[in-house]
Enzyme design. Structure first.
Site, mmCIF file in Angstrom:
data_model
loop_
_atom_site.group_PDB
_atom_site.id
_atom_site.type_symbol
_atom_site.label_atom_id
_atom_site.label_comp_id
_atom_site.label_asym_id
_atom_site.label_seq_id
_atom_site.Cartn_x
_atom_site.Cartn_y
_atom_site.Cartn_z
ATOM 1 N N ASP A 174 71.220 65.248 120.100
ATOM 2 C CA ASP A 174 70.331 64.989 118.972
ATOM 3 C C ASP A 174 70.265 63.467 118.832
ATOM 4 O OD1 ASP A 174 68.996 64.727 116.611
ATOM 5 O OD2 ASP A 174 70.425 65.867 115.393
ATOM 6 N N ALA A 221 68.287 60.774 116.735
ATOM 7 C CA ALA A 221 67.345 60.620 115.622
ATOM 8 C C ALA A 221 67.250 59.177 115.135
ATOM 9 C CB ALA A 221 67.762 61.519 114.458
ATOM 10 N N TRP A 277 75.614 66.472 110.874
ATOM 11 C CA TRP A 277 74.496 66.603 109.933
ATOM 12 C C TRP A 277 74.487 68.057 109.439
ATOM 13 C CZ3 TRP A 277 69.023 68.253 111.248
ATOM 14 C CH2 TRP A 277 68.147 67.983 110.189
ATOM 15 N N LYS A 296 62.584 58.133 111.845
ATOM 16 C CA LYS A 296 63.231 56.919 111.372
ATOM 17 C C LYS A 296 62.726 55.683 112.100
ATOM 18 C CE LYS A 296 66.059 59.961 109.409
ATOM 19 N NZ LYS A 296 66.113 61.404 109.620
HETATM 20 C C1 LMR Z 1 69.538 62.663 106.483
HETATM 21 O O1 LMR Z 1 70.517 63.024 107.167
HETATM 22 O O2 LMR Z 1 69.638 62.223 105.337
HETATM 23 C C2 LMR Z 1 68.167 62.735 107.098
HETATM 24 O O3 LMR Z 1 68.238 63.201 108.389
HETATM 25 C C3 LMR Z 1 67.218 63.480 106.269
HETATM 26 C C4 LMR Z 1 67.442 64.954 106.270
HETATM 27 O O4 LMR Z 1 66.493 65.674 106.581
HETATM 28 O O5 LMR Z 1 68.560 65.401 105.967
#
Ligand code: LMR
Length: 394
Positions: A208, A210, A127, A243
């Site tokens: 992490d 999520a 991410w 989420k």
């Molecule tokens: C994403 O990866 O799209 C989500 O976790 C939203 C974000 O904050 O980036």
């Protein structure tokens, strides 16, 4: 003074939100930011959330501050949800945070206080906000291979090889489930191998998580996290409720730190409360209270779990439909990986130029690394996407 500022790089994911909004085409398809959408393109408030909010509104008699760590009921409910009985809860320090991002930020700051020289190892890719925060905090980092572009699965050998270079005291950031951005995940046997290596290297896991409940189920998605929590003296876990409870804007998350014993837990808890105080004093309460209300009431919990299951199964169906349609159009099985991936995302595994072509010619928006939000699809747009992928020559 402000003239001394320089422009910051735009967040790749959030930039897409604005670009999509400005696109006048009514055939456009948004597969960008990780927000769940139902078949009509809405991001609904979950039924149990609505009911919990109604109860909170009716019963709440004060808006006075909670504790620095947030409401203990939320902390306890989240320890149950994420860890179950994998580890004695008395060993777990926990603070509520503004979303999962807040938990990641607090975890990194905690690491900085405890081990300023530690290198944070994160997956390539990960991410994008992971490296962004790590760099912003001036911490050392390294990447480990994770995604095999040939199979679109996990490059397990590459991962272990790269993590073999970790030094004692380093930290390895792992996605507990539903890897973002790839959708490719380790098997439980592979997790065992990763655990063994982290132990051998005397490094510390930082998880992490999520998307618990978006992959194979609430307990299934927590299995790796629980395995890790029960295998080490120290583990950091950043969990998001954005989420799985659909409460994105309420900014609800938690940082849990598994400590070796009760004394270390107390010291860690005190440090986490200090960090909350430095950064924002008290964490947001509303979303946390919604979560603890739902998890603490058997009927609300059952309804939440049922709706989460519907969401999860809906995404699995979309994955299968897309894989089937691409199998049909390409007359090959080279897109079958889409049905094997888990969670909200899949990395298609194509070039930024192809991603741009899909946007320009078909109004299909995905992140430049070809990450698609599967929940952004519906029965009508699956064939459109499949056709566009084939026409683009991907
Ligand atoms: C994403 O990866 O799209 C989500 O976790 C939203 C974000 O904050 O980036």
């Amino acid at each position: 003074m402000l003239e001394k500022l320089s422009a910051q790089p735009a967040d790749k994911i959030l930039a897409l939100v604005a670009a999509y909004r400005e696109d006048p085409r009514d055939t456009k398809v948004d597969l960008g930011v990780g927000v769940y959408k139902d078949a009509s393109g809405n991001t609904p408030v979950m039924r149990a959330v609505k009911e919990a909010e109604r109860r909170i509104m009716a019963d709440q008699t004060t808006k006075a501050y909670t504790g620095l760590a947030g409401d203990p009921a939320f902390g306890n409910a989240m320890k149950d949800l994420v860890l179950d009985d994998a580890v004695d809860h008395a060993r777990v320090a926990a603070v509520a945070t503004p979303g999962g991002t807040g938990a990641i930020r607090q975890a990194l700051e905690l690491i900085k206080m405890a081990a300023p020289g530690a290198t944070i190892w994160f997956s390539d890719p990960t991410w994008p906000n992971h490296p962004s925060i790590i760099n912003y905090l001036g911490m050392k980092s390294q990447t480990y291979r994770y995604f095999d572009p040939a199979t679109r699965g996990v490059d397990y050998v590459g991962m272990l090889t790269d993590l073999g270079a970790m030094l004692p005291g380093d930290v390895v950031l792992l996605h507990g489930c539903c890897h973002n951005p790839t959708g490719a995940n380790l098997t439980l046997a592979q997790w065992d191998g990763v655990i063994k290596l982290i132990k051998e290297k005397s490094a510390m896991p930082f998880i992490d998580i999520a998307y618990q409940g978006f992959g194979d189920g609430l307990d299934e998605d927590a299995q790796a996290t629980r395995k890790i929590a029960s295998s080490f003296d120290n583990v950091l876990i950043a969990a998001s409720c954005s989420k799985n409870f659909g409460i994105y804007r309420e900014r609800t998350g938690i940082l849990m730190a598994v400590a070796k014993d009760a004394d270390q837990q107390a010291l860690t808890q005190q440090n986490l409360a200090f960090l909350n105080r430095q950064n924002y004093s008290f964490p947001p309460d509303h979303g946390a209270r919604v979560v603890s209300t739902i998890l603490g009431d058997p009927d609300l919990r059952a309804d939440w779990e049922a709706e989460l299951e519907e969401t999860r199964n809906g995404m699995l169906e979309l994955r299968q439909q897309l894989a089937d349609e691409l199998r049909r159009l390409s007359n090959s099985d080279r897109f079958d990986f889409l049905a094997d991936h888990r969670g909200m995302f899949s990395r298609l595994g194509t070039t930024p130029e192809m991603v741009e072509k899909l946007r320009a010619e078909h109004g299909i928006y995905m992140v430049g690394d070809s990450r698609m939000n599967i929940a952004g699809l519906n029965a009508k747009t699956v064939p459109i996407l499949a056709r566009a992928i084939i026409d683009a020559g991907i």
